[in-house]
Design an enzyme around this catalytic site. Structure first.
Site, short mmCIF file in Angstrom:
data_model
loop_
_atom_site.label_atom_id
_atom_site.label_comp_id
_atom_site.label_asym_id
_atom_site.label_seq_id
_atom_site.Cartn_x
_atom_site.Cartn_y
_atom_site.Cartn_z
N ARG A 110 5.28 -7.33 -5.50
CA ARG A 110 5.16 -8.76 -5.29
C ARG A 110 6.48 -9.29 -4.71
O ARG A 110 7.55 -8.75 -5.02
CB ARG A 110 4.89 -9.45 -6.65
CG ARG A 110 4.61 -10.92 -6.51
CD ARG A 110 4.58 -11.61 -7.87
NE ARG A 110 4.27 -13.02 -7.71
CZ ARG A 110 4.54 -13.95 -8.62
NH1 ARG A 110 5.10 -13.62 -9.77
NH2 ARG A 110 4.23 -15.21 -8.40
N HIS A 111 6.40 -10.35 -3.93
CA HIS A 111 7.62 -10.99 -3.41
C HIS A 111 8.54 -11.41 -4.57
O HIS A 111 8.09 -11.54 -5.71
CB HIS A 111 7.26 -12.21 -2.57
CG HIS A 111 6.45 -13.21 -3.33
ND1 HIS A 111 6.99 -14.06 -4.27
CD2 HIS A 111 5.11 -13.45 -3.34
CE1 HIS A 111 6.04 -14.78 -4.81
NE2 HIS A 111 4.89 -14.43 -4.28
#
Ligand SMILES: *[C@@H]1O[C@H](CO)[C@@H](O)[C@H](O)[C@H]1NC(C)=O
Ligand SMILES: *[C@@H]1O[C@H](CO)[C@@H](O)[C@H](O)[C@H]1NC(C)=O
Ligand SMILES: *[C@@H]1O[C@H](CO)[C@@H](O)[C@H](O)[C@H]1NC(C)=O
Ligand SMILES: *[C@@H]1O[C@H](CO)[C@@H](O)[C@H](O)[C@H]1NC(C)=O
Ligand SMILES: *[C@@H]1O[C@H](CO)[C@@H](O)[C@H](O)[C@H]1NC(C)=O
Length: 463
Positions: free
Chosen positions: A84-85
């Site tokens: 995930r970012h």
């Protein structure tokens, strides 16, 4: 003289710290940063450090013994990381909610508590709508540090030689926060090895990293269907949430009808963002005790459950395309290794969203609960395994690692947020690192089916 001065400072800090404890509910860590006690309930707005507290002391700490290799012979030859970012600003929708709460507090709240005075006299509303979910500096660091830790955990795979040789591939969702996270991950490695003479490409691929936008059935039946999340709405208007909003109204001394579930959520986000972005224990955190925070956490877990998790079958099926992408790559790497070739994609880094990871984790059967979580079973679900605070902080990552353990025996390890997780349904003794063949057997139905086009087709509405 200097020593006396130094002692004075220490005494002063000690006194102010212990005085602080009188009215602040916090956990003291070695670096003396106080962390709100409610930080472990921040769901998808949580810091990565909350799921790996040892990183607070040393953000680059790696413990290779967590890998628990079944034998010293086991050598990794492929790693897929779905990440995930990193930490980001709130979306404009949430900024609006936060502004509304702030305005209410400024215009109507009264009381003499120091945290309230702090909000009213010192705290400034610095969130603006144009921040719209962008990656923050902390998010850049999340990925740089993760890259360095993974290179220490898997030095034979994430190495300068493999990077320079083109054996490490990068793929990302087109969203700026993901592209920037990918750039940051790469920068973590190039800075580590002081590589300045070469740049490394990444591929933007929304079909894989934002599959949820490309699955018509999911879009129509869940994403754009106002009744799909009725359990969430019911909970947000139910007795547990009402307790929380009334307690907030009491502590701000405003009428009960001025604090609704959105306002409560805004206060919770304010505390979460101030910690995640600025590493501060904000006065907003004082609006919640741990009991309230657990209710707020449940409300968001409920949303994730019905929108991205086990609530509806199509949620996980929308990730079939990513599932096959990952398992095809594992197969290619396994075939290459078995035939004595160089593995062409030794490492694949795929950067996406919480919405990318959760359907895939669900498809793979991780964190499956005993029954659904609903608007009415808050009390019996306190021990649920489906907990997004643990699963999906910023920079959350699922690693799948293929090992050659000698004599042609391949094993597949799964790690979530750098901790081993057991594939559901695989016997205990080989749970953390099962044979690759056994994992494929377990997922044989998905491997033979789970066709994205078919699953995502819109069915004709009944006549
Ligand atoms: C490393 O992990 C192992 C296994 O989980 C644990 O026993 C050990 O205490 C850890 N070492 C450190 C330094 O944290
Ligand atoms: C993210 O990338 C954009 C475009 O390259 C850039 O303008 C922006 O400053 C970057 N933000 C961060 C936090 O790196
Ligand atoms: C498979 O990969 C491992 C780890 O890199 C290596 O030791 C082994 O020799 C490879 N197998 C073959 C047949 O080349
Ligand atoms: C699952 O839930 C049912 C009913 O809610 C309960 O009777 C049962 O004991 C639970 N099983 C486990 C393993 O927790
Ligand atoms: C894996 O196997 C177990 C036991 O055979 C089964 O209960 C589980 O549903 C399987 N998981 C998947 C995702 O097929």
């Amino acid at each position: 003289m200097l020593v006396v001065l130094w002692i004075n400072i220490v005494v002063f800090i000690t006194i102010s710290t212990s005085f602080g404890i009188c009215f602040r509910d916090y956990v003291n860590h070695e670096d003396n940063l106080d962390i709100p006690a409610i930080a472990k309930y921040f769901t998808t707005k949580g810091r990565y450090e909350e799921v790996n507290p040892h990183l607070i002391k040393d953000i680059l700490a790696v413990n290779t013994s967590i890998l628990q290799l079944p034998s010293a012979q086991c050598q990794p030859f492929h790693l897929t990381a779905i990440i995930r970012h990193g930490t980001r600003y709130p979306t404009s929708k949430n900024v609006k909610k936060m502004q509304k709460l702030y305005e209410l507090v400024m215009s109507s709240a009264s009381g003499k508590e120091s945290w309230l005075r702090e909000i009213k006299s010192q705290w400034r509303m610095w969130y603006t709508e144009d921040m719209d979910g962008r990656l923050v500096q902390k998010g850049v660091e999340d990925h740089k540090h993760l890259a360095i830790r993974l290179s220490k955990l898997f030095p034979s795979l994430i190495s300068e030689e493999k990077l320079r040789g083109g054996f490490i591939k990068f793929m990302t969702s087109s969203k700026h926060r993901c592209v920037n996270s990918t750039l940051s991950f790469k920068a973590g490695l190039t800075e580590l090895w002081a590589i300045t003479d070469k740049e490394f490409d990444h591929e933007v691929n929304d079909a894989l990293m934002r599959f949820f936008d490309h699955c018509p059935r999911f879009v129509q039946e869940i994403d754009q269907n106002p009744t799909a999340l009725s359990e969430v709405d019911k909970f947000r208007h139910g007795p547990e949430m009402r307790r929380v909003t009334e307690k907030i109204a009491d502590s701000l001394r405003v009428p009960y009808n001025t604090i609704n579930d959105d306002m409560a959520e805004a206060g919770f986000y304010l505390c979460a963002y101030e910690l995640a972005i600025k590493t501060v224990n904000s006065p907003w955190c004082q609006l919640f005790d741990e009991v309230d925070a657990q209710v707020m956490e449940y409300a968001n877990d409920l949303k994730q459950f019905w929108k991205r998790g086990y609530g509806y079958d199509i949620n996980s099926k929308s990730s079939c395309i990513l599932f096959h992408d990952v398992f095809n790559r594992l197969k290619r790497a396994a075939d290459e290794n078995k035939s004595g070739q160089q593995v062409t994609e030794a490492v694949t880094v795929q950067v996406g969203h919480a919405e990318t990871l959760l359907p895939l984790l669900t498809l793979l059967g991780f964190f499956k609960n005993n029954g659904s979580i609903t608007s009415t079973n808050y009390a019996t679900q306190t021990q649920r395994s489906f907990r997004t605070s643990h699963m999906l902080p910023y920079a959350a990552n699922l690693l799948l690692v293929l090992y050659d353990c000698g004599a042609g025996e391949l094993r597949l390890q799964a790690l979530l947020n750098e901790k081993p997780v057991t594939f559901p349904g695989l016997s205990d003794q080989q749970a953390s690192m099962p044979r690759y063949e056994d994992v494929k057997d377990n997922y044989s139905e998905l491997l033979q089916g789970c066709d994205f086009e078919t699953e995502c087709q819109l069915f004709k509405s009944p006549a």
